[in-house]
Design a protein around this motif. Structure first.
Motif, PDB file in Angstrom:
ATOM      1  N   ASN A 126      -5.722  16.113   0.692  1.00 13.02           N
ATOM      2  CA  ASN A 126      -5.470  14.687   0.508  1.00 13.02           C
ATOM      3  C   ASN A 126      -6.111  13.896   1.638  1.00 13.02           C
ATOM      4  O   ASN A 126      -6.322  14.416   2.738  1.00 13.02           O
ATOM      5  CB  ASN A 126      -3.959  14.373   0.529  1.00 13.02           C
ATOM      6  N   THR A 127      -6.422  12.646   1.353  1.00 10.52           N
ATOM      7  CA  THR A 127      -6.739  11.680   2.400  1.00 10.52           C
ATOM      8  C   THR A 127      -5.638  10.632   2.392  1.00 10.52           C
ATOM      9  O   THR A 127      -5.320  10.059   1.342  1.00 10.52           O
ATOM     10  CB  THR A 127      -8.097  11.018   2.166  1.00 10.52           C
ATOM     11  N   VAL A 128      -5.037  10.377   3.547  1.00 10.86           N
ATOM     12  CA  VAL A 128      -3.912   9.454   3.619  1.00 10.86           C
ATOM     13  C   VAL A 128      -4.248   8.299   4.545  1.00 10.86           C
ATOM     14  O   VAL A 128      -5.041   8.432   5.480  1.00 10.86           O
ATOM     15  CB  VAL A 128      -2.629  10.161   4.105  1.00 10.86           C
ATOM     16  N   ARG A 129      -3.632   7.139   4.240  1.00  8.22           N
ATOM     17  CA  ARG A 129      -3.745   5.960   5.079  1.00  8.22           C
ATOM     18  C   ARG A 129      -2.469   5.816   5.892  1.00  8.22           C
ATOM     19  O   ARG A 129      -1.372   5.864   5.336  1.00  8.22           O
ATOM     20  CB  ARG A 129      -3.982   4.712   4.238  1.00  8.22           C
ATOM     21  N   GLU A 166      -7.378   6.217   8.357  1.00  7.24           N
ATOM     22  CA  GLU A 166      -7.509   7.177   7.267  1.00  7.24           C
ATOM     23  C   GLU A 166      -7.693   8.565   7.862  1.00  7.24           C
ATOM     24  O   GLU A 166      -8.539   8.774   8.740  1.00  7.24           O
ATOM     25  CB  GLU A 166      -8.687   6.823   6.356  1.00  7.24           C
ATOM     26  N   ARG A 193       4.655   5.228   2.124  1.00  6.69           N
ATOM     27  CA  ARG A 193       4.063   3.992   2.619  1.00  6.69           C
ATOM     28  C   ARG A 193       3.284   4.292   3.903  1.00  6.69           C
ATOM     29  O   ARG A 193       3.647   5.208   4.653  1.00  6.69           O
ATOM     30  CB  ARG A 193       5.139   2.952   2.898  1.00  6.69           C
ATOM     31  N   PRO A 194       2.226   3.535   4.199  1.00  9.19           N
ATOM     32  CA  PRO A 194       1.413   3.838   5.383  1.00  9.19           C
ATOM     33  C   PRO A 194       2.199   3.865   6.691  1.00  9.19           C
ATOM     34  O   PRO A 194       1.891   4.659   7.580  1.00  9.19           O
ATOM     35  CB  PRO A 194       0.372   2.713   5.385  1.00  9.19           C
ATOM     36  N   GLU A 202      -5.196   0.512  10.597  1.00  7.29           N
ATOM     37  CA  GLU A 202      -5.045   1.376   9.428  1.00  7.29           C
ATOM     38  C   GLU A 202      -5.984   2.554   9.623  1.00  7.29           C
ATOM     39  O   GLU A 202      -7.207   2.386   9.703  1.00  7.29           O
ATOM     40  CB  GLU A 202      -5.377   0.633   8.136  1.00  7.29           C
ATOM     41  N   ASP A 214       0.830  -1.197   0.000  1.00  6.71           N
ATOM     42  CA  ASP A 214       0.000   0.000   0.000  1.00  6.71           C
ATOM     43  C   ASP A 214       0.867   1.250   0.000  1.00  6.71           C
ATOM     44  O   ASP A 214       2.010   1.238   0.493  1.00  6.71           O
ATOM     45  CB  ASP A 214      -0.904   0.009   1.238  1.00  6.71           C
ATOM     46  N   TYR A 215       0.311   2.326  -0.524  1.00  3.06           N
ATOM     47  CA  TYR A 215       1.057   3.584  -0.574  1.00  3.06           C
ATOM     48  C   TYR A 215       0.082   4.747  -0.677  1.00  3.06           C
ATOM     49  O   TYR A 215      -1.096   4.596  -1.016  1.00  3.06           O
ATOM     50  CB  TYR A 215       2.021   3.604  -1.765  1.00  3.06           C
ATOM     51  N   ASN A 216       0.595   5.927  -0.378  1.00  2.00           N
ATOM     52  CA  ASN A 216      -0.139   7.173  -0.542  1.00  2.00           C
ATOM     53  C   ASN A 216       0.604   8.039  -1.544  1.00  2.00           C
ATOM     54  O   ASN A 216       1.839   8.057  -1.572  1.00  2.00           O
ATOM     55  CB  ASN A 216      -0.208   7.957   0.776  1.00  2.00           C
ATOM     56  N   VAL A 251       0.904  11.921  -2.111  1.00  2.00           N
ATOM     57  CA  VAL A 251       0.579  13.208  -1.498  1.00  2.00           C
ATOM     58  C   VAL A 251       0.950  14.311  -2.473  1.00  2.00           C
ATOM     59  O   VAL A 251       2.071  14.362  -2.985  1.00  2.00           O
ATOM     60  CB  VAL A 251       1.325  13.386  -0.169  1.00  2.00           C
TER      61      VAL A 251
END
Length: 325
Positions: A294-297, A288, A258-259, A286, A233-235, A237
């Protein structure tokens, strides 16, 4: 001299380029993994290395000897190279002992030690059609190892196995290099198969090598979003948040994070955000977080976060990687 040398391999089938100018080297006892999504040519490349498919251009050499394809030899394959496919391809309804006896080129004591290594010594009197998928795969591996190969090519060996059989086969493959001196090349699309095992990873996309490096480099510094997605998984931004989180990468189109490379706090410093979702994964949550653009995990220890909380988001040292889009 490198143990395995792949030089300029290309393959064209029905007017389509399957592989395009693939080149790399693998030293002896070096664990190399080929990664990529389905249809990128990983299995095809492995079969070319095994001498089972004829390339359109380029050559493969093992210990300096050129691997000849099926157009050049009567029986496809190369001495000292073994290929384990996703399916075991064992003869139907024969006893395991018979299958292995026909393939054995080793002294009895060595063969028995190999059966113990593959965790199959208790299966000798069973018929092949009475074995589970994991047992069949281990018997197929033992049959190949009886031929004393120097290079073992593993084509998605865990793809059809449940968790227990997969862990057993992973342990066996881990031991092959040290106990038998065999060099392994593994193909997989699953990061869990390659990241903890490989010394080096090659990433294939549409028949090209798009990145080559250590597991840590591939995971933390992917060349593009395709590679990033293969390994977890990744974000991404963008905007003001990108510049505030990583000023030294202000010129990049996006910052890949990465989260687990984020950290959350209930107090400053950091970017202010609101928790919108919390998902429980056993050993972590996890979370959010909605930022202004932005929305990030974010991956965090469990039990500390709740929907609606105001939090502050920052990066761990070295936590972001710039991407050009």
């Amino acid at each position: 001299m490198e143990f395995l040398t792949v030089s300029g391999i290309s393959l064209e089938e029905h007017g389509n380029r399957v592989l395009q100018n693939i080149s790399f080297r693998q030293p002896a006892h070096h664990r190399l993994a080929l990664a990529g999504e389905s249809g990128t040519g990983k299995s095809t490349l492995l079969q070319i290395i095994a001498g089972l498919i004829q390339p359109s251009a380029g050559e493969v050499r093992v210990s300096g000897d050129r691997v000849r394809g099926p157009v050049e030899v009567l029986v496809p394959g190369h001495p000292g190279v073994a290929y384990l496919s996703q399916k075991s391809d064992l003869p139907h309804s024969l006893r395991v002992e018979q299958v292995l006896r026909y393939a054995n080129k080793r002294p009895p004591a060595e063969a028995q030690a190999l059966y113990a290594l593959c965790r199959i010594d208790h299966l000798m009197q069973r018929r092949t059609d009475q074995l589970s998928g994991g047992e069949q795969q281990r018997v197929a591996l033992a049959r190949l190892l009886l031929g004393a190969p120097r290079l073992l090519l593993l084509d998605e060996p865990f793809s059809n196995l449940d968790r227990g059989h997969k862990r057993t086969l992973q342990s066996i493959i881990d031991e092959l290099g040290t106990r038998l001196g065999i060099t392994c090349l593994l193909v997989s699309h699953d990061a869990a198969d390659t990241l903890p095992w490989a010394d080096e990873i090659l990433v294939l996309h549409q028949g090209h090598i798009v990145q080559q490096g250590s597991p840590e480099q591939i995971y933390r510094q992917p060349a593009n979003e395709y590679t990033a997605a293969l390994f977890g998984d990744y974000n991404l931004v963008r905007g003001v948040a990108r510049r505030q989180l990583a000023p030294r990468h202000a010129a990049a189109a996006a910052l890949l994070v990465r989260p687990e490379a984020f950290q959350l706090s209930l107090t400053k410093p950091g970017l202010k955000g609101t928790v919108t979702t919390v998902r429980y994964f056993g050993n972590h949550d996890e979370v959010e977080v909605a930022l202004s653009e932005n929305t990030v995990r974010v991956r965090q220890p469990t039990g500390q976060w709740a929907v609606g909380q105001i939090v502050f988001v920052s990066l761990v040292p070295g936590g972001g990687w710039p991407l050009e889009e």
